[in-house]
Motif scaffolding. Structure first.
Motif, short mmCIF file in Angstrom:
data_model
loop_
_atom_site.label_atom_id
_atom_site.label_comp_id
_atom_site.label_asym_id
_atom_site.label_seq_id
_atom_site.Cartn_x
_atom_site.Cartn_y
_atom_site.Cartn_z
N ILE A 68 0.83 -1.12 0.00
CA ILE A 68 -0.14 0.12 0.11
C ILE A 68 1.02 1.30 -0.21
O ILE A 68 1.77 1.36 0.69
CB ILE A 68 -0.85 0.02 1.26
CG1 ILE A 68 -1.90 -1.15 1.25
CG2 ILE A 68 -1.91 1.20 1.39
CD1 ILE A 68 -2.69 -1.52 2.59
N LYS A 69 0.53 2.14 -0.89
CA LYS A 69 1.03 3.55 -0.76
C LYS A 69 0.44 4.49 0.06
O LYS A 69 -0.97 4.43 0.03
CB LYS A 69 1.22 4.36 -2.21
CG LYS A 69 2.00 5.40 -2.23
CD LYS A 69 2.36 6.17 -3.64
CE LYS A 69 3.01 7.26 -3.67
NZ LYS A 69 3.08 7.85 -4.95
N ILE A 107 9.01 -2.43 11.49
CA ILE A 107 8.09 -2.04 10.19
C ILE A 107 8.72 -1.38 9.31
O ILE A 107 9.03 0.14 9.46
CB ILE A 107 6.85 -1.28 10.83
CG1 ILE A 107 6.13 -2.00 12.07
CG2 ILE A 107 5.91 -0.75 9.93
CD1 ILE A 107 4.97 -1.34 12.58
N CYS A 108 8.94 -1.54 8.35
CA CYS A 108 9.49 -1.23 7.07
C CYS A 108 8.72 -0.08 6.25
O CYS A 108 7.63 -0.79 5.72
CB CYS A 108 10.14 -2.22 6.15
SG CYS A 108 11.25 -1.62 4.87
N ILE A 131 4.48 0.46 2.11
CA ILE A 131 4.54 -0.63 3.24
C ILE A 131 3.39 -1.66 3.03
O ILE A 131 2.62 -1.81 2.12
CB ILE A 131 3.90 0.23 4.58
CG1 ILE A 131 3.84 -0.71 5.78
CG2 ILE A 131 2.35 0.44 4.17
CD1 ILE A 131 3.55 0.02 7.05
N ALA A 132 4.19 -2.95 3.33
CA ALA A 132 3.17 -3.93 3.15
C ALA A 132 2.08 -4.28 3.99
O ALA A 132 1.87 -3.56 4.78
CB ALA A 132 4.35 -5.23 3.68
N ILE A 133 1.01 -4.94 3.45
CA ILE A 133 -0.14 -5.05 4.08
C ILE A 133 -0.09 -5.38 5.45
O ILE A 133 -0.90 -5.07 6.25
CB ILE A 133 -1.17 -6.11 3.22
CG1 ILE A 133 -1.33 -5.52 1.83
CG2 ILE A 133 -2.47 -6.34 3.97
CD1 ILE A 133 -2.02 -6.51 0.87
N ARG A 134 0.75 -6.49 5.71
CA ARG A 134 0.95 -7.08 7.10
C ARG A 134 1.38 -6.10 8.04
O ARG A 134 0.79 -5.87 9.22
CB ARG A 134 2.00 -8.30 7.02
CG ARG A 134 2.17 -8.93 8.21
CD ARG A 134 3.22 -9.95 8.16
NE ARG A 134 4.65 -9.32 7.85
CZ ARG A 134 5.79 -9.77 7.47
NH1 ARG A 134 5.69 -11.19 7.89
NH2 ARG A 134 6.86 -9.25 7.20
N ILE A 175 -2.83 9.01 8.73
CA ILE A 175 -2.53 8.12 7.65
C ILE A 175 -3.63 7.83 6.74
O ILE A 175 -4.84 7.49 7.10
CB ILE A 175 -2.12 6.70 8.18
CG1 ILE A 175 -1.05 7.08 9.29
CG2 ILE A 175 -1.48 6.09 7.31
CD1 ILE A 175 -0.64 5.72 10.04
N HIS A 176 -3.45 8.36 5.53
CA HIS A 176 -4.34 8.04 4.36
C HIS A 176 -3.85 6.86 3.28
O HIS A 176 -2.64 7.15 3.13
CB HIS A 176 -4.59 9.37 3.55
CG HIS A 176 -5.26 10.30 4.63
ND1 HIS A 176 -6.42 10.42 4.96
CD2 HIS A 176 -4.53 11.23 5.36
CE1 HIS A 176 -6.65 11.36 5.66
NE2 HIS A 176 -5.59 12.04 6.03
N ILE A 177 -4.66 6.12 3.04
CA ILE A 177 -4.06 5.17 1.73
C ILE A 177 -4.45 6.03 0.34
O ILE A 177 -5.42 6.17 0.08
CB ILE A 177 -5.03 3.82 1.96
CG1 ILE A 177 -4.68 3.26 3.01
CG2 ILE A 177 -4.74 3.02 0.66
CD1 ILE A 177 -5.75 2.02 3.12
#
Length: 408
Positions: A12-13, A33-34, A50-53, A69-71
């Motif tokens: 996800i961005k 968290i990367c 960022i990864a979904i997990r 935080i917005h997707i």
């Protein structure tokens, strides 16, 4: 590799706003968290991937730092399948493709033969077809050991055969040598060696039998060169027994072979105009479908097929080809004297090459090339050295009667 993993698991961005963005990033780092491809914009916003997990782990950090935080974008296989969940035909096609892939990978679609010289590739493929091994056969039905044994039994000249499967390809590696003992047993009958042509003997190495002619002598077709009949004599030089063997010798004779060839100076040349027509062809087994192909006079057609290949040894039974048709026009032309002589010389060289491929030697070339007003004529003779010795049966004689001496 990392990009492929992210795409498979989904990513996800996101856009991050707030006064404690730096603290938010430190907390992310502390919890492993990367956030990849992190960018800071002039207005203070941060964007990253960022990864979904990891995205579902941002809740506590979001509450502590009170950042927003917005997707922005969603990518990856999970989102793709979620958007395509109503496309039943699409998933059915994927299942059919997987099933087809599994089916094709379990069969042989390419048979490769190498190392054969005496036996043609088509002859070996015909024998494999008799054994039930054809293109499209299941891999489970192919027994490499039995197939190699059957080839050695059918072709005694094959001293070594290796059969192995690599993916959807069946490879046969062959080595040929001397004939096996079974073939030699069929020639146990005694025989002599006779000349096959008229000529002069230039070399003779006799291993078995009695030479009747020697180096330097002239022989005629049918003359016995090495006899398989042996005369056993006593002390009085009288023949007391005849023995018969298989004559064995390397005999080379030299003879002249006439050569004559004409090349007309006037000829019709095919001159390409530069105009081309292209098409595409698809082939699956014996079925072929061509687009853009039309039978027309004045066009030279060429087609080159390329098999569909998944891996180095995984061939699909489908191939595509590019059809190229080049337009040409026939124009009357005439060779110059130099061109005609060069062409005649090339034809003569090709003729000599064919003779040498048959195992003969050319010791001298007495061919002359002359040009008149209409024709280039090559005439003369070639001095050839060739191995000879045709097996001919022996007429067996009656054995001499035993002689006894009476003592007075």
């Amino acid at each position: 590799m990392e990009k492929l993993i992210y795409f498979w698991k989904g990513y996800i961005k996101i856009r991050i706003r707030g006064e404690q963005t730096e603290r938010f990033l430190n907390l992310c780092r502390g919890r492993n968290i990367c956030v990849r491809k992190l960018l800071r914009h002039p207005d203070g916003e941060l964007t990253g991937i960022i990864a979904i997990r990891d995205f579902f782990l941002l809740g506590p950090l979001h509450r502590k730092t009170r950042v927003r935080i917005h997707i922005v974008e969603k990518h990856g296989m999970p989102f793709f399948f979620y958007r395509s969940k109503k496309r039943k035909a699409f998933f059915l096609g994927i299942l059919l493709w997987i099933g087809l892939f599994i089916f094709l990978s379990g069969h042989i679609w390419n048979i490769h033969v190498e190392g054969n010289r005496r036996c043609s590739t088509q002859e070996i493929l015909d024998f494999l077809e008799e054994q039930g091994v054809v293109h499209g056969i299941s891999r489970k039905k192919v027994n490499c050991g039995r197939l190699a044994e059957a080839l050695r039994e059918e072709y005694p000249e094959m001293t070594w055969v290796s059969v192995k499967m690599e993916g959807t390809s069946l490879s046969l590696e062959i080595r040929e040598g001397i004939l096996s003992e079974k073939k030699e047993e069929s020639t146990q009958n005694a025989f002599s060696l006779a000349a096959e042509k008229n000529g002069k003997i230039v070399k003779m190495i006799t291993r078995a039998g009695v030479p009747l002619l020697h180096v330097g002598e002239v022989c005629k077709k049918g003359d016995i060169l090495v006899s398989g009949e042996l005369e056993l004599k006593n002390d009085s030089q009288e023949v007391y027994q005849y023995q018969y063997v298989k004559a064995d010798a390397d005999i080379y004779i030299q003879y002249k072979q006439a050569y004559y060839h004409e090349v007309p100076l006037a000829y019709q040349a095919e001159v390409f105009t530069g105009k081309e027509k292209r098409g595409v062809s698809f082939r699956a087994g014996n079925w072929c479908l061509a687009f853009g192909e039309k039978a027309e006079k004045g066009f030279e057609r060429s087609i080159e097929y390329h098999p569909f290949q998944v891996t180095e040894s995984f061939f699909l039974p489908v191939s595509y080809g590019k059809i190229i048709r080049k337009e040409y026009k026939k124009t009357a032309r005439k060779y110059t004297e130099q061109e005609a002589k060069l062409l005649s010389w090339e034809i003569l060289q090709a003729y000599e090459k064919k003779l040498m491929e048959k195992g003969v030697q050319i010791s001298a070339n007495n061919v002359k090339i002359e040009v008149d007003h209409e024709t280039c004529i090559s005439k003369g003779s070639l001095e050839i050295i060739e191995k000879t010795g045709r097996e001919v049966p022996i007429e067996r004689r009656e054995q001499p009667e035993e002689r006894t001496t009476e003592n007075d």
